[in-house]
Design an enzyme around this catalytic site. Sequence first.
Site, PDB file in Angstrom:
ATOM      1  N   GLY A 122      28.874 -30.861 -21.109  1.00  0.00           N
ATOM      2  CA  GLY A 122      28.367 -30.210 -22.305  1.00  0.00           C
ATOM      3  C   GLY A 122      28.291 -28.716 -22.090  1.00  0.00           C
ATOM      4  O   GLY A 122      29.043 -28.166 -21.284  1.00  0.00           O
ATOM      5  N   GLY A 127      32.467 -30.501 -18.596  1.00  0.00           N
ATOM      6  CA  GLY A 127      32.713 -31.836 -19.101  1.00  0.00           C
ATOM      7  C   GLY A 127      31.451 -32.441 -19.700  1.00  0.00           C
ATOM      8  O   GLY A 127      31.491 -33.195 -20.669  1.00  0.00           O
ATOM      9  N   LYS A 185      21.144 -26.936 -19.456  1.00  0.00           N
ATOM     10  CA  LYS A 185      22.379 -27.702 -19.599  1.00  0.00           C
ATOM     11  C   LYS A 185      22.131 -28.814 -20.594  1.00  0.00           C
ATOM     12  O   LYS A 185      21.242 -29.630 -20.411  1.00  0.00           O
ATOM     13  CB  LYS A 185      22.792 -28.269 -18.240  1.00  0.00           C
ATOM     14  CG  LYS A 185      24.119 -29.001 -18.285  1.00  0.00           C
ATOM     15  CD  LYS A 185      24.695 -29.185 -16.907  1.00  0.00           C
ATOM     16  CE  LYS A 185      24.313 -30.542 -16.345  1.00  0.00           C
ATOM     17  NZ  LYS A 185      24.956 -30.799 -15.053  1.00  0.00           N
ATOM     18  N   ASP A 221      31.069 -34.008  -5.832  1.00  0.00           N
ATOM     19  CA  ASP A 221      31.788 -33.110  -6.737  1.00  0.00           C
ATOM     20  C   ASP A 221      31.679 -31.663  -6.250  1.00  0.00           C
ATOM     21  O   ASP A 221      31.293 -30.760  -6.997  1.00  0.00           O
ATOM     22  CB  ASP A 221      31.263 -33.262  -8.165  1.00  0.00           C
ATOM     23  CG  ASP A 221      32.272 -32.780  -9.208  1.00  0.00           C
ATOM     24  OD1 ASP A 221      33.434 -32.503  -8.819  1.00  0.00           O
ATOM     25  OD2 ASP A 221      31.896 -32.669 -10.385  1.00  0.00           O
ATOM     26  N   VAL A 270      26.147 -25.043 -21.276  1.00  0.00           N
ATOM     27  CA  VAL A 270      25.019 -24.488 -20.541  1.00  0.00           C
ATOM     28  C   VAL A 270      24.584 -23.200 -21.233  1.00  0.00           C
ATOM     29  O   VAL A 270      25.410 -22.332 -21.517  1.00  0.00           O
ATOM     30  CB  VAL A 270      25.395 -24.191 -19.067  1.00  0.00           C
ATOM     31  CG1 VAL A 270      24.172 -23.676 -18.317  1.00  0.00           C
ATOM     32  CG2 VAL A 270      25.947 -25.433 -18.391  1.00  0.00           C
TER      33      VAL A 270
END
Length: 814
Positions: free
Chosen positions: A489, A487, A505, A601, A491
Amino acid sequence: MGFGGFGLLLFVMSTMCLIKCSLEFDPVANYLLDCGSPRNTSVGDRVFVPDRFLSNPEQEPVSAPDSQTIPSAYGSSLYRTARILNRTSNFTFPINQHGRHFVRLHFFPFVPNTQTRNLSSSKFSVSAHGFTLLKDFEPDSTPTVKEYTLNVTSDELVITFTPSVNSFAFINALEVISHPDELIPVSTETVELPKTLHGLTARALQTVARINMGNRSVSPDDDTLWRSWNSDGPFIKQNNFVQFVSNLSAVNYTENGPSVDIAPIAVYGTLTKLDNELNPGAILNNTWSFNVDPGFSYFVRFHFCDIIHRPWELVFNVYLNSMSVKKDLNLDHETSNIQGAPYILDAITHVGGPGMINVSIGTSNLNGVPPESILNGVEIMKISDNKGNLDGTHSKTMSLTSRSKKKIWVIAVSAAGALFIIGVLGLLIFVLSRRNIKKASNVGLVEQYPDESTIFSKSKVGYRFPLHAIQEATDRFSESLVIGIGGFGKVYKGTLFDSTIVAVKRGAPQSHQGLAEFQTEIEMLSQFRHRHLVSLIGYCDERNEMIIIYEYMQNGTLKNHLYGSDLPKLSWRQRLEICIGSAKGLHYLHTSSAKAIIHRDVKSANILLDENFMAKVADFGLSKNGPELDQTHVSTAVKGSFGYLDPEYMTRQQLTEKSDVYSFGVVMFEVLCGRPVIDPSRPRGSVSLVEWVKELKGKGELEKIVEKIVDPYLVGKMKVESLKKFVEIGDKCLADEGVDRPTMGDVLWNLEYALQLEGVEMKNGQTVSESGKSQVENGVSSTMLSEGSMGDLDGVSMSRVFSEMVKGDKHDMR
Ligand SMILES: *[C@@H]1O[C@H](CO)[C@@H](O)[C@H](O)[C@H]1NC(C)=O
């Protein structure tokens, strides 16, 4: 004046043990002489008496002018007077009890007030009990204490001062004190291979360095044997990442461990540790360097005492001149898990060439061991050679060494100052290099970070990188180097100028939310260092970029190894170890600071695996500080990943560590079942993994569902007990109410127990493989360890550990 030797029997006997006859140690012999003094001199709690019995005119007492200032850590009063010895002179001390004695010679060459002869023009030798202590010695201009330990085997100890040709000898003060024989072992192993025993009983030893780690010196008054300990600050080799810790009250002498005579509380209560706060990669050595005379063997004693309460095992490596003294020293094992118990390690090394002793403490490479290392003290003692010499066999290097020793002494005096300067320099370098980036972002990385390459490169401190360096590292963000898309971007796999492989990242620009998460992540990662948390190497915010550079994790995400790829399947044991590793990382986040950090998360895509499949928790973009002590939760807008979200959090927006526990429970079932949390292709009722598990559990068929839901690859390759334990703890994590869920510490303990059960089964098989066996032992020991040191585990007691282990064994007997 031909023959000059004469003997003097001292009448001053053990009565000189005037005040300090401490409870710990009461020396049988305790001779303290303030030479040339007309009266008693008090130094701390000891009294030095005059050497008036030396009445020969060739042994004149002299004093320093009152105006002279004497910089001494030992107590300057001893250095105000001296006795000049114009011919060979003996000091004879009656010895009532044979055994080891300290001999301390105090020298400070001043210009006496009565005459013009400068004591610094003296040159002489000193011998005792058949050993040459000093050969053609020329004293430094600072107060010097030469300390020896001699094993006296006769009824008197004679110390002989012999002036060199056309010169004279002098002495300011002299101590002869018996000490416990146990201080010096009968023999010690050499670090050189093949390791052999070097006997010490018949040897004299000279103290070359006695160092207290923690950047604090210890005065003789704080040592039961009146030893002086210098601060380690000046000896720390450049590029070290050290942190000084002091916690005297944590020292806990035990009956079987070193006594207070081995080293005092002031030594064990302070330490220098690897600074894993400023130092994310943290796989490195801390080294202290000492100049010593080449051509001799040295006895080195390491003092350890873990005065920091930590919920995980402390394991590290110990080196002497790059040779291993002890690999993977587990301090908790060595001290039987007794918190704050001192521990010593002895070694002998032969020093040639440049005359250096490097003492290093390094992080262990063992799996699951946090990057930590400590050292509380170190003693280096020169061992007399086969001819009884402690000096003089290498006269050429001698003068060199004495000069460098002097330098060390001077540095030691200004240790605090030096550290301050180092600190200021570091800050300056940091500020300057930051300014450089802003001013000229087109300069090459190496030029722009001249100091980074020398100071920071080894440790990969989270550092601000210029954009062009990252462009170079990623071949201008080449699509062929993309290793992940999320989400946030993409890596990329990158290679830094020093060939370090990294994960880069790159946040999609112009998103405000992204910026907040970007900042949170950098903040979190630079704050927390742990073997099971992915390490930050640097970041870049040039031209509104949001780039974070992490250590590269070769095996990617846990998720990729569970389903949806053609990577080889993970074994049950590997899965258990991965769960244990990530549980350790989360446990650390929850407990390592006063305010718990909530990851928010936790999911299989945020658990990364290194080349050895060691798990590290990643992606701290959503992390939040946990509730303050007077609150029970943090109120916040719901964020996180669908399928992993704590139901309590979703309905009430209440965030606690238990939200992470819930998500971790989801991950556990993902690991067990090898399927996505939400799988729309599945028949109704089993689309959501959690609901499926709960439904089957509601029917009371947990045993049965195990057969239904377990990853087909694992069926028949795991032990039922271990599986049951795993499901049991995973299920508890999924409790609707946070209060009913276990803590991460609990989860960790239970997972280790499950791994242990798995290990036992392997042992039960027809073929007992050596590696299987040792893994079992590892399983047991790590379980014991984390329990032993994790005082805050809810409802888990040591006895329960044992009873469960016994139970486990019984299962296997059947
Ligand atoms: C620490 O020092 C030892 C001995 O010099 C060396 O073998 C080891 O590789 C070093 N470890 C690290 C992480 O630099």
